[in-house]
Scaffold this motif. Structure first.
Motif, PDB file in Angstrom:
ATOM      1  N   PHE A   1       0.833  -1.195   0.000  1.00 22.99           N
ATOM      2  CA  PHE A   1       0.000   0.000   0.000  1.00 22.99           C
ATOM      3  C   PHE A   1       0.873   1.253   0.000  1.00 22.99           C
ATOM      4  O   PHE A   1       1.909   1.296   0.671  1.00 22.99           O
ATOM      5  N   ILE A   2       0.427   2.272  -0.741  1.00 23.76           N
ATOM      6  CA  ILE A   2       1.063   3.595  -0.686  1.00 23.76           C
ATOM      7  C   ILE A   2      -0.030   4.655  -0.599  1.00 23.76           C
ATOM      8  O   ILE A   2      -1.193   4.381  -0.923  1.00 23.76           O
ATOM      9  N   ASN A   3       0.334   5.839  -0.173  1.00 25.32           N
ATOM     10  CA  ASN A   3      -0.561   6.992  -0.284  1.00 25.32           C
ATOM     11  C   ASN A   3      -0.201   7.703  -1.587  1.00 25.32           C
ATOM     12  O   ASN A   3       0.856   8.334  -1.670  1.00 25.32           O
ATOM     13  N   PRO A   4      -1.030   7.601  -2.626  1.00 23.54           N
ATOM     14  CA  PRO A   4      -0.682   8.198  -3.923  1.00 23.54           C
ATOM     15  C   PRO A   4      -0.423   9.697  -3.855  1.00 23.54           C
ATOM     16  O   PRO A   4       0.259  10.245  -4.717  1.00 23.54           O
ATOM     17  N   ASP A   5      -0.966  10.362  -2.823  1.00 26.72           N
ATOM     18  CA  ASP A   5      -0.809  11.807  -2.706  1.00 26.72           C
ATOM     19  C   ASP A   5       0.414  12.217  -1.893  1.00 26.72           C
ATOM     20  O   ASP A   5       0.615  13.415  -1.650  1.00 26.72           O
ATOM     21  N   ASP A   6       1.228  11.249  -1.472  1.00 28.04           N
ATOM     22  CA  ASP A   6       2.453  11.613  -0.770  1.00 28.04           C
ATOM     23  C   ASP A   6       3.332  12.452  -1.699  1.00 28.04           C
ATOM     24  O   ASP A   6       3.445  12.173  -2.899  1.00 28.04           O
ATOM     25  N   VAL A   7       3.956  13.489  -1.148  1.00 26.97           N
ATOM     26  CA  VAL A   7       4.742  14.428  -1.968  1.00 26.97           C
ATOM     27  C   VAL A   7       5.890  13.734  -2.702  1.00 26.97           C
ATOM     28  O   VAL A   7       6.352  14.219  -3.742  1.00 26.97           O
ATOM     29  N   SER A   8       6.321  12.588  -2.205  1.00 32.04           N
ATOM     30  CA  SER A   8       7.431  11.869  -2.844  1.00 32.04           C
ATOM     31  C   SER A   8       7.071  11.362  -4.232  1.00 32.04           C
ATOM     32  O   SER A   8       7.953  11.015  -5.031  1.00 32.04           O
ATOM     33  N   PHE A   9       5.758  11.341  -4.564  1.00 30.16           N
ATOM     34  CA  PHE A   9       5.316  10.846  -5.874  1.00 30.16           C
ATOM     35  C   PHE A   9       5.008  11.977  -6.862  1.00 30.16           C
ATOM     36  O   PHE A   9       4.574  11.722  -7.979  1.00 30.16           O
ATOM     37  N   LEU A  10       5.234  13.239  -6.460  1.00 34.80           N
ATOM     38  CA  LEU A  10       4.891  14.366  -7.332  1.00 34.80           C
ATOM     39  C   LEU A  10       5.732  14.376  -8.600  1.00 34.80           C
ATOM     40  O   LEU A  10       5.203  14.498  -9.705  1.00 34.80           O
ATOM     41  N   ASN A  11       7.035  14.228  -8.469  1.00 35.68           N
ATOM     42  CA  ASN A  11       7.909  14.163  -9.651  1.00 35.68           C
ATOM     43  C   ASN A  11       9.276  13.592  -9.265  1.00 35.68           C
ATOM     44  O   ASN A  11      10.292  14.270  -9.382  1.00 35.68           O
ATOM     45  N   PRO A  12       9.313  12.331  -8.823  1.00 34.51           N
ATOM     46  CA  PRO A  12      10.592  11.748  -8.402  1.00 34.51           C
ATOM     47  C   PRO A  12      11.469  11.382  -9.599  1.00 34.51           C
ATOM     48  O   PRO A  12      10.949  11.173 -10.704  1.00 34.51           O
ATOM     49  N   PRO A  13      12.773  11.285  -9.428  1.00 30.76           N
ATOM     50  CA  PRO A  13      13.648  10.831 -10.519  1.00 30.76           C
ATOM     51  C   PRO A  13      13.238   9.454 -11.030  1.00 30.76           C
ATOM     52  O   PRO A  13      13.296   9.193 -12.225  1.00 30.76           O
ATOM     53  N   SER A  14      12.831   8.572 -10.100  1.00 34.64           N
ATOM     54  CA  SER A  14      12.344   7.238 -10.474  1.00 34.64           C
ATOM     55  C   SER A  14      11.079   6.944  -9.673  1.00 34.64           C
ATOM     56  O   SER A  14      11.122   6.897  -8.438  1.00 34.64           O
ATOM     57  N   MET A  15       9.954   6.757 -10.366  1.00 33.06           N
ATOM     58  CA  MET A  15       8.703   6.443  -9.676  1.00 33.06           C
ATOM     59  C   MET A  15       8.760   5.041  -9.075  1.00 33.06           C
ATOM     60  O   MET A  15       8.241   4.809  -7.972  1.00 33.06           O
ATOM     61  N   VAL A  16       9.387   4.104  -9.783  1.00 34.22           N
ATOM     62  CA  VAL A  16       9.504   2.739  -9.254  1.00 34.22           C
ATOM     63  C   VAL A  16      10.240   2.762  -7.917  1.00 34.22           C
ATOM     64  O   VAL A  16       9.779   2.181  -6.926  1.00 34.22           O
ATOM     65  N   LYS A  17      11.353   3.468  -7.877  1.00 38.17           N
ATOM     66  CA  LYS A  17      12.134   3.538  -6.640  1.00 38.17           C
ATOM     67  C   LYS A  17      11.372   4.276  -5.544  1.00 38.17           C
ATOM     68  O   LYS A  17      11.432   3.895  -4.359  1.00 38.17           O
ATOM     69  N   ALA A  18      10.632   5.324  -5.911  1.00 39.75           N
ATOM     70  CA  ALA A  18       9.847   6.069  -4.923  1.00 39.75           C
ATOM     71  C   ALA A  18       8.801   5.163  -4.271  1.00 39.75           C
ATOM     72  O   ALA A  18       8.584   5.218  -3.051  1.00 39.75           O
ATOM     73  N   ILE A  19       8.166   4.301  -5.067  1.00 36.19           N
ATOM     74  CA  ILE A  19       7.176   3.355  -4.526  1.00 36.19           C
ATOM     75  C   ILE A  19       7.864   2.328  -3.639  1.00 36.19           C
ATOM     76  O   ILE A  19       7.390   2.013  -2.533  1.00 36.19           O
ATOM     77  N   GLN A  20       8.975   1.814  -4.105  1.00 34.64           N
ATOM     78  CA  GLN A  20       9.722   0.825  -3.305  1.00 34.64           C
ATOM     79  C   GLN A  20      10.204   1.426  -1.991  1.00 34.64           C
ATOM     80  O   GLN A  20      10.121   0.781  -0.942  1.00 34.64           O
ATOM     81  N   ASP A  21      10.709   2.648  -2.039  1.00 36.71           N
ATOM     82  CA  ASP A  21      11.181   3.322  -0.820  1.00 36.71           C
ATOM     83  C   ASP A  21      10.037   3.534   0.166  1.00 36.71           C
ATOM     84  O   ASP A  21      10.203   3.356   1.378  1.00 36.71           O
ATOM     85  N   TYR A  22       8.875   3.925  -0.347  1.00 37.52           N
ATOM     86  CA  TYR A  22       7.708   4.140   0.519  1.00 37.52           C
ATOM     87  C   TYR A  22       7.320   2.839   1.222  1.00 37.52           C
ATOM     88  O   TYR A  22       7.071   2.818   2.428  1.00 37.52           O
ATOM     89  N   CYS A  23       7.280   1.758   0.446  1.00 37.34           N
ATOM     90  CA  CYS A  23       6.912   0.451   1.027  1.00 37.34           C
ATOM     91  C   CYS A  23       7.940   0.010   2.065  1.00 37.34           C
ATOM     92  O   CYS A  23       7.582  -0.540   3.122  1.00 37.34           O
ATOM     93  N   TYR A  24       9.208   0.258   1.792  1.00 35.96           N
ATOM     94  CA  TYR A  24      10.270  -0.117   2.732  1.00 35.96           C
ATOM     95  C   TYR A  24      10.152   0.682   4.037  1.00 35.96           C
ATOM     96  O   TYR A  24      10.240   0.122   5.135  1.00 35.96           O
ATOM     97  N   LYS A  25       9.915   1.997   3.899  1.00 38.67           N
ATOM     98  CA  LYS A  25       9.814   2.859   5.090  1.00 38.67           C
ATOM     99  C   LYS A  25       8.600   2.517   5.943  1.00 38.67           C
ATOM    100  O   LYS A  25       8.576   2.801   7.144  1.00 38.67           O
ATOM    101  N   THR A  26       7.580   1.928   5.333  1.00 33.33           N
ATOM    102  CA  THR A  26       6.362   1.580   6.071  1.00 33.33           C
ATOM    103  C   THR A  26       6.334   0.095   6.428  1.00 33.33           C
ATOM    104  O   THR A  26       5.280  -0.459   6.737  1.00 33.33           O
ATOM    105  N   HIS A  27       7.507  -0.532   6.367  1.00 35.62           N
ATOM    106  CA  HIS A  27       7.714  -1.913   6.864  1.00 35.62           C
ATOM    107  C   HIS A  27       6.861  -2.943   6.136  1.00 35.62           C
ATOM    108  O   HIS A  27       6.349  -3.895   6.739  1.00 35.62           O
ATOM    109  N   GLN A  28       6.715  -2.764   4.809  1.00 31.48           N
ATOM    110  CA  GLN A  28       5.923  -3.709   4.027  1.00 31.48           C
ATOM    111  C   GLN A  28       6.769  -4.630   3.164  1.00 31.48           C
ATOM    112  O   GLN A  28       6.229  -5.467   2.451  1.00 31.48           O
TER     113      GLN A  28
END
Length: 492
Positions: free
Chosen positions: A338-365
């Motif tokens: 699960f991610i929050n699509p409106d998290d600011v990290s998804f606005l324009n990251p260098p890599s969207m795949v990595k931004a999603i992976q980082d979010y999941c990692y930080k939230t212990h998923q």
């Protein structure tokens, strides 16, 4: 009944299209005349819109249309909101318009709230606080002491800028003006207190006209180039979501909509704005609509996330279609990430795949690795985010919504549409896909007297469109997982 023809110029953040609408016997047929890629250009670390190329593409599309049909009555432009160009008194561009995803507004909210609290800004405008809004883009320019203000005569939002190129007129339309966070709906004008406090000169703000106003005729040089005479340029709802909502074939008063594309805009159509403590806390916006209505809605990040991962995979040599990506998602285990699509990290990251992976990692998923896992994570999370906003919408309105209409390109994603019905527990109707172009065209047709009013226009749109109904399934399971989604997304 005589055929009546109108052109909708629909400019999105990914592509632009010239659409021809033909009205006959209470039906509209659409024909795509020209399509072109529209992406911002990075120059020395700043993200600009390539407006000269876009205008050249617009003229190429118009040339194709008028070569084929000589009886086109009018042209209307709609685009995304908030972005703008500055024009000098002599009619030159003062700089190149900057894309709202540029990083110049990073951290600007904190600086802006020292000038005026977000509560005060919202109370005066009723617009959702987002760093991309025109107010904060302008304040970033004020903050960096931009010299562009020295030569600016008028600020023109993106559709106004192209209307200026087509007609020479420097005005703006109600729906696009309201996206700026500088318009006061109760004064029906620009809010001077905001302009003064943020050191934005009022003289650059253009005159606001109602949706459906005829801006003028095509500039004589363009008429000669196209070999046409007296073609009207009409401001429909210049904000694309405004056009899309006109294109929603809703009935009664118990329906809501999602205009689904790069962004997902969820809301309802109201006669008056709602600006109170509840709407402020939920960060809902009150954007203008046709007939001086208000779109009480919330911006959700939308299919931007899927667009970006698709582009990244294509660069890696795996160019999948959206239907192929959706099929991979369908085959994966549900409710795993699960991610929050409106998290600011998804606005324009260098890599969207990595931004999603980082979010999941930080939230212990754990970390989603497979393409199907990432795609399913996006689609399920979007549906859950819709549920959050939907619950807020019903609470603020103090009533139950019985039907949700999903219009726009995103309505073609059948998996997301079914997920949305499942998590909301109500009937979801998808279509028309071309709600924005249809809305643009019917507003022109009303202005030209070809359609009586908005009610008749929506009846025509419904009879002209393919639509599909989704019924909720597994609602108990989705509700249980929704609670899990909220737990995880509240960690960050």
């Amino acid at each position: 009944m005589k055929e009546r023809r109108f052109i909708a110029i629909d400019l999105g953040a990914e592509s632009g299209r010239i659409m021809l609408g033909t009205l006959k016997d209470n039906r509209i047929t659409l024909e795509e005349i020209h399509r072109f890629v529209n992406r911002p250009v990075d120059i020395l670390g700043r993200l600009y819109w390539n407006v000269t190329q876009m205008f050249q593409d617009i003229k190429e599309g118009l040339s194709k249309a008028f070569s084929k049909y000589k009886d086109i009555e009018s042209i209307g432009i709609d685009t995304w909101g908030v972005d703008f160009g500055l024009v000098t008194k002599e009619g030159y561009l003062a700089g190149i318009p900057v894309c709202y995803r540029d990083h110049r507004t990073d951290g600007i909210l904190e600086k802006a709230f020292r000038v005026m609290s977000k509560e005060e800004i919202y109370k005066l405008t009723g617009i959702q606080i987002m760093q991309i809004n025109t107010l904060f883009q302008l304040y970033s320019m004020v903050h960096e002491k931009s010299s562009l203000f020295n030569s600016a005569h008028k600020l023109l939002f993106m559709p106004d800028l192209f209307n200026f190129m087509l007609t020479g007129e420097m005005i703006t339309e109600f729906s696009i003006a309201t996206t700026s966070q500088m318009y006061n709906p109760f004064k029906d004008d620009w809010e001077e207190e905001i302009l003064n406090k943020f050191n934005i000169p009022k003289y650059i703000m253009p005159t606001i006209v109602p949706s459906g106003t005829e801006i003028g005729k095509l500039y004589r040089g363009i008429q000669e180039e196209l070999n046409v005479k007296d073609v009207s340029v009409i401001a429909p709802c210049e904000h694309d979501t405004g056009c899309a909502v006109v294109g929603v074939p809703g009935k009664g008063e118990d329906w809501a909509y999602i205009s689904s594309g790069t962004w997902s805009l969820m809301g309802v159509e109201l006669k008056e704005p709602i600006i109170n403590e509840e709407s402020f806390k939920a960060n809902f916006t009150n954007e203008g609509g046709y007939g001086k209505t208000y779109r009480f809605l919330k911006n959700i990040m939308g299919l931007w996330l899927l667009q970006r991962v698709k582009r990244e995979w294509a660069k890696e040599g795996c160019d999948l279609s959206y239907s192929e990506i959706t099929k991979l998602a369908e085959e994966e285990e549900p409710f795993k990430y699960f991610i929050n699509p409106d998290d600011v990290s998804f606005l324009n990251p260098p890599s969207m795949v990595k931004a999603i992976q980082d979010y999941c990692y930080k939230t212990h998923q754990g970390i989603p690795e497979k393409k199907g896992e990432i795609a399913r994570c996006i689609l399920e999370s979007l549906a859950f985010r819709y549920k959050e906003v939907f619950d807020d919408l019903e609470r603020i309105l103090k009533k139950k919504i019985k039907v949700l209409h999903i219009v726009g390109g995103g309505s073609q994603n059948q998996l997301l549409s079914q997920f949305t019905a499942d998590v909301l527990g109500i009937q979801v109707i998808t279509g028309p896909v071309e709600a924005t172009s249809l809305g643009n065209i019917v507003v022109q047709a009303i202005t030209k007297g070809a359609i009586k009013d908005i009610k008749k226009a929506r009846e025509i749109i419904e009879s002209s469109s393919d639509m599909k109904t989704y019924y909720p399934k597994d609602t108990e399971k989705w509700q249980k997982m929704y609670e899990r989604y909220k737990e995880i997304t509240n960690i960050i």
